[in-house]
Structure formats: C-alpha cells, structure tokens
Design an enzyme around this catalytic site. Sequence first.
Site, PDB file in Angstrom:
ATOM      1  N   LYS A  22       0.834  -1.215   0.000  1.00 12.35           N
ATOM      2  CA  LYS A  22       0.000   0.000   0.000  1.00 12.35           C
ATOM      3  C   LYS A  22       0.864   1.258   0.000  1.00 12.35           C
ATOM      4  O   LYS A  22       0.652   2.159  -0.807  1.00 12.35           O
ATOM      5  CB  LYS A  22      -0.893   0.011   1.247  1.00 12.35           C
ATOM      6  CG  LYS A  22      -1.530   1.358   1.520  1.00 12.35           C
ATOM      7  CD  LYS A  22      -2.373   1.363   2.766  1.00 12.35           C
ATOM      8  CE  LYS A  22      -1.786   1.979   3.985  1.00 12.35           C
ATOM      9  NZ  LYS A  22      -1.580   3.385   4.099  1.00 12.35           N
ATOM     10  N   ASN A  23       1.819   1.313   0.915  1.00 12.75           N
ATOM     11  CA  ASN A  23       2.545   2.574   1.076  1.00 12.75           C
ATOM     12  C   ASN A  23       3.538   2.838  -0.042  1.00 12.75           C
ATOM     13  O   ASN A  23       4.124   3.913  -0.117  1.00 12.75           O
ATOM     14  CB  ASN A  23       3.201   2.642   2.461  1.00 12.75           C
ATOM     15  CG  ASN A  23       2.146   2.847   3.549  1.00 12.75           C
ATOM     16  OD1 ASN A  23       1.011   3.225   3.257  1.00 12.75           O
ATOM     17  ND2 ASN A  23       2.510   2.588   4.791  1.00 12.75           N
ATOM     18  N   CYS A 117      -5.478   7.830   8.547  1.00 13.76           N
ATOM     19  CA  CYS A 117      -5.628   7.506   9.966  1.00 13.76           C
ATOM     20  C   CYS A 117      -5.229   8.677  10.841  1.00 13.76           C
ATOM     21  O   CYS A 117      -4.208   9.326  10.587  1.00 13.76           O
ATOM     22  CB  CYS A 117      -4.734   6.323  10.329  1.00 13.76           C
ATOM     23  SG  CYS A 117      -5.164   4.811   9.483  1.00 13.76           S
ATOM     24  N   ARG A 122      -0.274  15.234  12.351  1.00 14.09           N
ATOM     25  CA  ARG A 122       0.507  14.757  11.194  1.00 14.09           C
ATOM     26  C   ARG A 122       0.877  15.970  10.333  1.00 14.09           C
ATOM     27  O   ARG A 122       0.275  16.212   9.286  1.00 14.09           O
ATOM     28  CB  ARG A 122      -0.287  13.709  10.398  1.00 14.09           C
ATOM     29  CG  ARG A 122      -0.565  12.455  11.205  1.00 14.09           C
ATOM     30  CD  ARG A 122      -1.236  11.371  10.401  1.00 14.09           C
ATOM     31  NE  ARG A 122      -0.306  10.657   9.524  1.00 14.09           N
ATOM     32  CZ  ARG A 122      -0.614   9.538   8.865  1.00 14.09           C
ATOM     33  NH1 ARG A 122      -1.818   9.002   8.995  1.00 14.09           N
ATOM     34  NH2 ARG A 122       0.264   8.957   8.083  1.00 14.09           N
ATOM     35  N   ASP A 328       3.868   0.568  12.029  1.00 16.02           N
ATOM     36  CA  ASP A 328       2.661  -0.003  11.418  1.00 16.02           C
ATOM     37  C   ASP A 328       2.432  -1.459  11.824  1.00 16.02           C
ATOM     38  O   ASP A 328       1.441  -2.069  11.415  1.00 16.02           O
ATOM     39  CB  ASP A 328       2.719   0.121   9.884  1.00 16.02           C
ATOM     40  CG  ASP A 328       2.677   1.568   9.428  1.00 16.02           C
ATOM     41  OD1 ASP A 328       2.334   2.440  10.246  1.00 16.02           O
ATOM     42  OD2 ASP A 328       2.991   1.835   8.253  1.00 16.02           O
ATOM     43  N   ARG A 420      -8.912  -0.140   3.667  1.00 10.22           N
ATOM     44  CA  ARG A 420      -8.022   0.832   3.014  1.00 10.22           C
ATOM     45  C   ARG A 420      -6.660   0.219   2.731  1.00 10.22           C
ATOM     46  O   ARG A 420      -5.939   0.698   1.851  1.00 10.22           O
ATOM     47  CB  ARG A 420      -7.826   2.064   3.905  1.00 10.22           C
ATOM     48  CG  ARG A 420      -9.015   3.002   3.910  1.00 10.22           C
ATOM     49  CD  ARG A 420      -8.672   4.339   4.553  1.00 10.22           C
ATOM     50  NE  ARG A 420      -7.255   4.583   4.468  1.00 10.22           N
ATOM     51  CZ  ARG A 420      -6.455   4.762   5.525  1.00 10.22           C
ATOM     52  NH1 ARG A 420      -6.923   4.758   6.728  1.00 10.22           N
ATOM     53  NH2 ARG A 420      -5.172   4.967   5.343  1.00 10.22           N
TER      54      ARG A 420
HETATM   55  N1  EPU Z   1       6.567  14.516  10.554  1.00 15.03           N
HETATM   56  C1  EPU Z   1       6.767  15.847  10.762  1.00 15.03           C
HETATM   57  N2  EPU Z   1       6.675  16.689   9.696  1.00 15.03           N
HETATM   58  C2  EPU Z   1       6.407  16.257   8.447  1.00 15.03           C
HETATM   59  C3  EPU Z   1       6.214  14.896   8.225  1.00 15.03           C
HETATM   60  C4  EPU Z   1       6.296  14.034   9.302  1.00 15.03           C
HETATM   61  O1  EPU Z   1       7.021  16.286  11.888  1.00 15.03           O
HETATM   62  O2  EPU Z   1       6.348  17.091   7.517  1.00 15.03           O
HETATM   63  C5  EPU Z   1       6.671  13.577  11.686  1.00 15.03           C
HETATM   64  C6  EPU Z   1       5.355  12.847  11.938  1.00 15.03           C
HETATM   65  O3  EPU Z   1       4.507  13.605  12.789  1.00 15.03           O
HETATM   66  C7  EPU Z   1       5.834  11.558  12.568  1.00 15.03           C
HETATM   67  C8  EPU Z   1       7.177  11.299  11.875  1.00 15.03           C
HETATM   68  O4  EPU Z   1       7.581  12.543  11.323  1.00 15.03           O
HETATM   69  O5  EPU Z   1       6.063  11.736  13.933  1.00 15.03           O
HETATM   70  C9  EPU Z   1       7.158  10.267  10.775  1.00 15.03           C
HETATM   71  O6  EPU Z   1       6.132  10.586   9.831  1.00 15.03           O
HETATM   72  P1  EPU Z   1       6.218  10.156   8.295  1.00 15.03           P
HETATM   73  O7  EPU Z   1       6.203  11.375   7.473  1.00 15.03           O
HETATM   74  O8  EPU Z   1       7.341   9.184   8.134  1.00 15.03           O
HETATM   75  O9  EPU Z   1       4.852   9.406   8.117  1.00 15.03           O
HETATM   76  P2  EPU Z   1       3.866   9.491   6.886  1.00 15.03           P
HETATM   77  O10 EPU Z   1       4.617   9.604   5.619  1.00 15.03           O
HETATM   78  O11 EPU Z   1       2.787  10.471   7.163  1.00 15.03           O
HETATM   79  C10 EPU Z   1       3.884   6.947   6.377  1.00 15.03           C
HETATM   80  C11 EPU Z   1       2.837   5.886   6.270  1.00 15.03           C
HETATM   81  C12 EPU Z   1       2.358   5.491   7.665  1.00 15.03           C
HETATM   82  C13 EPU Z   1       3.535   5.069   8.519  1.00 15.03           C
HETATM   83  C14 EPU Z   1       4.609   6.150   8.527  1.00 15.03           C
HETATM   84  C15 EPU Z   1       5.867   5.729   9.253  1.00 15.03           C
HETATM   85  C16 EPU Z   1       1.761   6.465   4.216  1.00 15.03           C
HETATM   86  C17 EPU Z   1       0.570   7.039   3.559  1.00 15.03           C
HETATM   87  N3  EPU Z   1       1.717   6.398   5.517  1.00 15.03           N
HETATM   88  O12 EPU Z   1       3.221   8.062   6.975  1.00 15.03           O
HETATM   89  O13 EPU Z   1       1.515   4.381   7.448  1.00 15.03           O
HETATM   90  O14 EPU Z   1       3.097   4.841   9.841  1.00 15.03           O
HETATM   91  O15 EPU Z   1       4.971   6.478   7.175  1.00 15.03           O
HETATM   92  O16 EPU Z   1       6.388   4.578   8.702  1.00 15.03           O
HETATM   93  O17 EPU Z   1       2.700   6.031   3.564  1.00 15.03           O
HETATM   94  C18 EPU Z   1      -0.229   2.911   7.872  1.00 15.03           C
HETATM   95  O18 EPU Z   1       0.057   2.347   6.794  1.00 15.03           O
HETATM   96  O19 EPU Z   1      -1.038   2.428   8.699  1.00 15.03           O
HETATM   97  C19 EPU Z   1       0.397   4.183   8.178  1.00 15.03           C
HETATM   98  C20 EPU Z   1      -0.075   5.004   9.101  1.00 15.03           C
END
Ligand code: EPU
Length: 439
Positions: A22-23, A117, A122, A328, A420
């Site tokens: 998915k990701n 989620c 975020r 995750d 999802r």
């Molecule tokens: N963060 C910031 N600023 C940003 C972006 C992130 O402070 O601009 C912080 C977040 O608050 C968090 C950390 O950095 O504390 C990591 O966030 P990241 O950006 O890595 O997460 P994401 O890209 O929003 C993806 C996956 C998540 C998974 C995380 C970590 C997607 C759509 N989502 O989220 O997947 O938990 O990476 O591996 O790719 C899931 O699949 O259930 C899921 C939530």
Amino acid sequence: MNKFVIEGGRRLTGDVSISGAKNSVIALLPATLLLDVPVIIENVPDISDVQICLTILRALGAEVERLKEDTYRIFCPKLLTHTVPEEQARKMRGSYYFLGALLGRCGKAKAAMPGGCYLGERPIDQHLLAFETLGAESLLIKGYDVKGDPFIDAVELRADELTGRNISLNVVSVGATMNAILAAVRANGITTIENCAREPHIVDLANFLNYMGAHISGAGTHKITIEGVQELRGNIAEGSEETRVYSVVPDQIEAGTYMVAAAATRGDVMIHGVIPHHLKEISDRLKECGVRVDVIENEDIVRVHADGSRRFRPNNIKTEPYPGFPTDMQPQMAVLLTLAEGQSNITEGIWEDRFKYVAELRKMGANIDLTRDGAILWGVAGLHGAEVRACDLRAGAAMVIAGLAAEGRTEITEIQHIERGYSHIVEKLRGIGAEIQRV
Ligand code: EPU
C-alpha cells in the site's frame, strides 16, 4: 454498516500470498504523472486507497485501464488540472504525493490537506521544506474549526522552475522523502536529500522512476541523490508501442500482519511472495517470543509456526524508522504480547496517538496500562470475543488478529479502515482456515 464477524480459536494453517505494498503503490500511482510514456503497473493491491488514487488520476486527465485484477495501464499525456479533487484528497494520507508529482510535472499543484488515519498530529512542514528548497512557493490556505481556531485546510504550490539543491530534513519522514523525490526527479540539476527515510517503499519509488529513466541513487540509505532528467520514457523510442511493466514491491506490513496472525493462533502458515530481509525485525521479535520463523525455498516464502504447548515469551518493543521495528506493526504485535507470559513494554517512537486499540483490546480481556509514550502489557492466558471497532487501519488489523486468537465470537465495526490497506483480507484468512465473514 459492514462488519467482520470472527469465530475465534481456530489455528491458521496453509498458504497465503502477499499483495503489493500500500505505502508504495500510493506513491507510484501519482508518480505516473511524471512519465512521458504509458506504463503498466502489476501487483497492485485491491484496496480502497488505490481506488482513490485512480479516481484522482482520472480527474487529472490520466487514462487508466485495468488489464487484470492487479494490473493497470496508466498514461497522462495531457493534464486537465493541477488541483487534486478535494473529496478524494481528504480521504487518504497518500493524496499528498499528488502535490510532489504535479509540482514536478507542471510547476503547479493544489490539494486539500490529506486524510487517512488519525495517529496524532501529522504535520507536513518537511514536505513544504523540500518543495521550497527546490524553488517552489507554498501558499497555505486556512480554514477555521468550530472554536474559530485556524488550521491549514489546503496547500497550493507554484514554481517557475525547480532547481536541484540540498534538502536536509529535520525529521526522518517517509512522506517528505517520497515527495522530495517526486518533485526533484525532473528538476534542473542535482538534488540531495539528507536524513531521509529508508523504508522499502522509498526504494521501490526510486527503482520505479529509475526504470523509467530517472537518475536516483542512494535510496535505502540516509542520503539520496537525484540528478534531474528532462524525460522519463524508460528508453522507449518515439512512436514505439512497447510499454514498460513494473511490479509493486510486496507489502512488508501485510506480510508481518499474517505472520503475527499465524503465531497468535498457534498456527503454521507459509507466507508467499515476501522479501524476507524487509521482515527481519518482525521475524527477530517473533523468534524472541518463542515463535518459529523460517525463510524457505527460493527465499520468497516465510513459514511461521507457533507451538501451542507453551505461552509466548514477553518482549520489549520500540518503534523506529526502518530498519527498526515498524510502527505499522505495533498494534498487531501488541496482541501477541498480550498473550505472553509476563510483562512486555511497547514504546511508540513515531506517532503520539497510536494506542486507541488498547481500549478495544481490553474489552477482549487484555491487561494493558498506557504510559506517556507507550504501553505496559501484562500477559493474560487468553482473550475472549467481544464487540470492538477498528479505530484505524493497523488498529483494525490488530482487532482481526485478536478475534482470530480469542475464544468465541468477535464483531469488528468500522472495517472501512481495514479495507483501506488489506487486499482481500477475508478471502485470504478464510484460505488459511479462519472463520471470518464480512456482513
Ligand atoms: N513529521 C513531521 N513533519 C512532516 C512529516 C512528518 O514532523 O512534515 C513527523 C510525523 O509527525 C511523525 C514522523 O515525522 O512523527 C514520521 O512521519 P512520516 O512522514 O514518516 O509518516 P507518513 O509519511 O505520514 C507513512 C505511512 C504510515 C507510517 C509512517 C511511518 C503512508 C501514507 N503512511 O506516513 O503508514 O506509519 O509512514 O512509517 O505512507 C499505515 O500504513 O497504517 C500508516 C499510518
């Protein structure tokens, strides 16, 4: 409202195949906007996040054709708009990858803040840092909540030209790393992304774009280098009918979820189509709990086998960016630890609010205390069925595992969260002996 009904207490046995990640796919699909030629993407999971991405692609002007159940041909020779449809953008987190892809394609992008989620705040400041470093201007469109407090409601980006530069992320972010790659791949000159995420899906996006003609190196390490290119046509000659075919990387988290489900039900399951080194941390933790995990045959199968005569050993888990233990998988692993003999500890290192499932698991007999950034799990001998809800995607997966391992009947509501991210979960689980129905 649909729900899953599970009659628990059955051992899972047999074979299950893992779908594409998915990701990863939610970044690969927006990335097709950057291509000068059609592409065929295989191993696309049948999940609602993919359908949302495809709806967005079509609205932006892309031709999307389903060739087989898991295979799509996609091409966008003419972009109709640089605005992501609001309703779709708000339905999933990964919709923000259209910002990077549209910016990379035409220097303009607009999207409502992404949904997905709720795991605590975020922010997208690191995404904006990447876009702005490359020369884009960002306009944050404000909304106001019921109390009259402002929040960022939508983002608009504009760049006359994107120029390769050094992007140094302050936080290791999967999303910001992906978006930086998308925006930089056709920029002028060389971009470096420092302190980037290293997840398998980052490598998959880089592999896909390189296959189509990009020059990206270092994906999977802390520093990625992107030499901007003028064209992304996968070496296909002008006028040729040839089309490149790319297969999405197997879903590390789906595989991990079936591994824990097999273990928690004291089962014996062969999980096919995996990349075992992506599962190392999950496998190591399971082994420490007393579960047998073997990589077999041509190395794309893991067998998970749990002996029913002994309780699981407790463990301490801290979630971290890859290659650490994935956040995750935290809720799913908590189910196994709740069945261990003794005290386990979980520290959540990524999301501030990823313990909503605890209240649901307690309804099934789990004994868990929450701490400031984690949980203490006091192992119990068994769980019992209950009516619970899927608070988010992985919390929902944890409820499914708990229901499978529990005695009696479990009903899980709000399963749209689970759908999802898990392709054909009911069929796959039934195939390995689970009594689960979607009603
Ligand atoms: N963060 C910031 N600023 C940003 C972006 C992130 O402070 O601009 C912080 C977040 O608050 C968090 C950390 O950095 O504390 C990591 O966030 P990241 O950006 O890595 O997460 P994401 O890209 O929003 C993806 C996956 C998540 C998974 C995380 C970590 C997607 C759509 N989502 O989220 O997947 O938990 O990476 O591996 O790719 C899931 O699949 O259930 C899921 C939530």
